[in-house]
Design a protein around this motif. Structure first.
Motif, PDB file in Angstrom:
ATOM      1  N   GLY A 181      30.205 166.299 -45.357  1.00 19.27           N
ATOM      2  CA  GLY A 181      30.204 166.885 -46.754  1.00 19.27           C
ATOM      3  C   GLY A 181      30.089 166.011 -47.536  1.00 19.27           C
ATOM      4  O   GLY A 181      30.081 164.454 -47.542  1.00 19.27           O
ATOM      5  N   PRO A 182      29.741 166.298 -48.695  1.00 15.26           N
ATOM      6  CA  PRO A 182      29.473 165.304 -49.992  1.00 15.26           C
ATOM      7  C   PRO A 182      30.535 164.838 -50.467  1.00 15.26           C
ATOM      8  O   PRO A 182      30.507 163.965 -50.903  1.00 15.26           O
ATOM      9  N   ALA A 183      31.809 165.356 -50.571  1.00 14.14           N
ATOM     10  CA  ALA A 183      32.913 164.565 -51.099  1.00 14.14           C
ATOM     11  C   ALA A 183      33.402 163.652 -50.093  1.00 14.14           C
ATOM     12  O   ALA A 183      33.762 162.364 -50.749  1.00 14.14           O
ATOM     13  N   GLN A 184      33.083 163.995 -48.681  1.00 12.34           N
ATOM     14  CA  GLN A 184      33.687 162.900 -48.002  1.00 12.34           C
ATOM     15  C   GLN A 184      32.594 161.507 -48.013  1.00 12.34           C
ATOM     16  O   GLN A 184      32.986 160.520 -48.048  1.00 12.34           O
ATOM     17  N   LEU A 185      31.346 161.976 -48.027  1.00 10.33           N
ATOM     18  CA  LEU A 185      30.385 160.751 -47.909  1.00 10.33           C
ATOM     19  C   LEU A 185      30.543 160.153 -49.295  1.00 10.33           C
ATOM     20  O   LEU A 185      30.461 158.795 -49.402  1.00 10.33           O
ATOM     21  N   ALA A 186      30.694 160.695 -50.526  1.00  6.81           N
ATOM     22  CA  ALA A 186      30.977 160.033 -51.732  1.00  6.81           C
ATOM     23  C   ALA A 186      32.143 159.181 -51.717  1.00  6.81           C
ATOM     24  O   ALA A 186      32.061 158.191 -52.044  1.00  6.81           O
ATOM     25  N   ARG A 187      33.185 159.697 -51.167  1.00  8.72           N
ATOM     26  CA  ARG A 187      34.409 158.645 -50.731  1.00  8.72           C
ATOM     27  C   ARG A 187      34.160 157.524 -50.235  1.00  8.72           C
ATOM     28  O   ARG A 187      34.492 156.357 -50.515  1.00  8.72           O
ATOM     29  N   GLN A 188      33.542 157.540 -49.025  1.00 12.21           N
ATOM     30  CA  GLN A 188      33.047 156.417 -48.362  1.00 12.21           C
ATOM     31  C   GLN A 188      32.122 155.510 -49.125  1.00 12.21           C
ATOM     32  O   GLN A 188      32.321 154.320 -48.936  1.00 12.21           O
ATOM     33  N   LEU A 189      31.212 156.133 -49.717  1.00 14.26           N
ATOM     34  CA  LEU A 189      30.262 155.273 -50.468  1.00 14.26           C
ATOM     35  C   LEU A 189      31.035 154.628 -51.901  1.00 14.26           C
ATOM     36  O   LEU A 189      30.737 153.248 -51.911  1.00 14.26           O
ATOM     37  N   ARG A 234      21.027 167.805 -54.069  1.00 14.98           N
ATOM     38  CA  ARG A 234      21.704 168.150 -55.191  1.00 14.98           C
ATOM     39  C   ARG A 234      23.098 168.139 -55.080  1.00 14.98           C
ATOM     40  O   ARG A 234      23.998 167.420 -56.077  1.00 14.98           O
ATOM     41  N   GLU A 235      23.925 168.369 -54.156  1.00  9.74           N
ATOM     42  CA  GLU A 235      25.243 168.451 -53.468  1.00  9.74           C
ATOM     43  C   GLU A 235      25.644 166.981 -53.806  1.00  9.74           C
ATOM     44  O   GLU A 235      26.725 166.552 -54.379  1.00  9.74           O
ATOM     45  N   LEU A 236      25.000 165.942 -53.177  1.00 11.29           N
ATOM     46  CA  LEU A 236      25.339 164.498 -53.224  1.00 11.29           C
ATOM     47  C   LEU A 236      25.197 163.933 -54.611  1.00 11.29           C
ATOM     48  O   LEU A 236      26.094 163.160 -54.824  1.00 11.29           O
TER      49      LEU A 236
END
Length: 500
Positions: free
Chosen positions: A9-17, A61-63
């Motif tokens: 999901g976008p939130a999970q990927l964003a946290r890792q990045l 768009r989500e990311l």
């Protein structure tokens, strides 16, 4: 047909990045554009296996919304990854991660390298030592002598061989915790024990409290079981647990399970004192949380003057709150896949019943070997040899890292097999990536955290000593220099073959 097998999901990927440290920029070089930094961050996550291959990525768009960047930046990053072979896309199916030809498929745990790779690569990825001979051979020979009566049976013992269950119960009793064989289930390693416990107590969506950092393979096992991990930070240095924080989380989050390593914690090496153990058991009991205690390192004290605290299950002898997991893998040899659970008899019966749908039982010959070693005193002599090996390796590795990497910070543990190292502001993920190309394999800190935590750390095990430890530190220093200067994005000098 879509080629992706999972999704992030976008939130999970964003946290890792966002947890990643930015790539250092060498002297005279300009900061890379935002799209390049984003593509580099996703590539690192794929190479480390923290985002698996064939995982569907969020829509552009989500990311962009999750990262607070423009959609153009995300689109350009995705296009760069497609050009490098790390992303594939199909209209109507989205985009998913890939591994280009020539790159080994990354593991999500910390699998050891195959033996044929060890000539040119120093493997610091797996905290396991060679077998303590001659005790492995003697144990197997003893097991073969005792095998004939068992060969006339069906060979399935879902709770474990009665003789080994009795032996393990007697050893707990000798440590001051009265134990019956009915309180023991023999498993296929500690991972088999944890898998059975998670399936019995923590169904999909259940909360499990874990130390932060914690053992990477157990964290991954819990994730794949569908658990919701609740991380609780370790206390500073090697002082064990932050008990006020543990009490708060157990009270507020009410996790079904909690997983802890009280003895020479993996990866930090911390040793919880006796008062902490008593308080944590009391807090778990009050919250209705089942406390799973990993004792796989408990026999690996390395300093002779260390007085070990009593086991955690001392404070819950009936096993209603505390489930204790032990194993031959760390104290003896990783190839000896024998583990066990100590718990209340009714819990053991439930674990055994559930196990019938998994592996039915643990190999008889290996159980007989462990039983023979424990019955003859061979176990104690083998573990003493293991302590000597680990102590010598620890001292050699500590000296080599202090000489080659004086800016790296760590506390020297008094036991266990691991050194938890702060890397002087460098990215552990980039050190791991570049290290592979200069001939040293090391796991980065985020493998031991939740959602990208501990980017500034690596774990170094006490698995090599002498000249090999010195060479490992030299190669780590070479990797650090490449990361510091912003290098390492192209091909590094291939590692030379090293013979110990």
């Amino acid at each position: 047909m879509a080629q992706w097998t999972s999704a992030i999901g976008p939130a999970q990927l964003a946290r890792q990045l966002q947890a990643q440290q930015p790539r250092p920029v060498g002297a005279g070089l300009r900061k890379p554009p935002a799209y390049r930094a984003l593509a580099d961050g996703i590539r690192l996550l794929v190479l480390e296996g923290r985002v698996p291959a064939a995982a569907r990525l969020p829509a552009e768009r989500e990311l962009a919304v999750a990262l607070s960047v423009s959609r153009t930046t995300v689109a350009a990053a995705y296009e760069a990854l497609r050009g490098e072979g790390f992303l594939e896309s199909r209209r109507g199916a989205g985009s998913w991660t890939a591994v280009p030809a020539g790159h080994p498929l990354p593991g999500r745990g910390l699998e050891p390298l195959p033996p044929e790779s060890l000539g040119s690569m120093i493997d610091l990825g797996c905290a396991a030592l060679p077998a303590p001979e001659p005790w492995l051979t003697r144990g197997v020979q003893g097991a073969l002598e005792e095998l004939p009566p068992y060969a006339h049976t069906h060979g399935d013992y879902p709770a474990g061989l009665p003789a080994l269950r009795q032996m393990l119960a007697d050893r707990y009793t000798a440590r001051g915790i009265p134990t019956m064989p009915e309180q023991i289930m023999v498993t296929t390693g500690a991972m088999g024990a944890m898998d059975a416990i998670c399936h019995l107590f923590a169904g999909r969506g259940e909360r499990i409290a874990v130390e932060s950092p914690s053992y990477a393979n157990i964290l991954q096992l819990m994730r794949e079981a569908g658990a919701r991990l609740v991380p609780i930070a370790m206390a500073e240095g090697l002082t064990g647990w932050d008990l006020p924080r543990w009490r708060q989380v157990l009270r507020d989050a009410a996790p079904r399970l909690a997983y802890v390593v009280a003895d020479f914690h993996n990866p930090t090496g911390a040793l919880a004192d006796e008062d902490q153990r008593r308080q944590l058991v009391d807090a778990a009991r009050s919250a209705g949380t089942v406390l799973v205690v990993d004792e796989t390192m408990s026999e690996l004290w390395l300093d002779e003057d260390l007085a070990m605290p009593r086991p955690v299950c001392t404070f819950d002898p009936a096993g209603a709150t505390v489930l204790t997991v032990g194993s031959a893998s760390k104290a003896f040899w990783a190839g000896m896949r024998i583990g066990w659970v100590r718990a209340a008899p009714d819990v053991i019966r439930s674990l055994v019943a559930a196990r019938a749908y998994a592996d039915l039982g643990t190999p008889v010959l290996e159980q007989l070997a462990v039983n023979w070693l424990m019955a003859t005193g061979g176990w104690e002599q083998a573990v003493e040899l293991r302590r000597t090996q680990a102590r010598d390796n620890r001292d050699a590795l500590v000296a080599a890292v202090r000489r080659e990497l004086p800016d790296w910070e760590f506390h020297v543990p008094r036991g266990g097999l691991t050194l938890w190292v702060r890397t002087g502001g460098l990215s552990g993920s980039r050190l791991a990536e570049v290290g592979e190309r200069v001939g040293v394999r090391v796991p980065s800190g985020p493998r031991f955290g939740v959602d990208g935590a501990f980017e500034g750390y690596v774990r170094l095990p006490f698995t090599v000593g002498g000249p090999v430890a010195e060479e490992a530190a030299v190669r780590l220093a070479a990797a650090a220099r490449l990361v510091e200067t912003g290098g390492g994005s192209g091909g590094a000098e291939p590692p030379r073959t090293f013979v110990a």
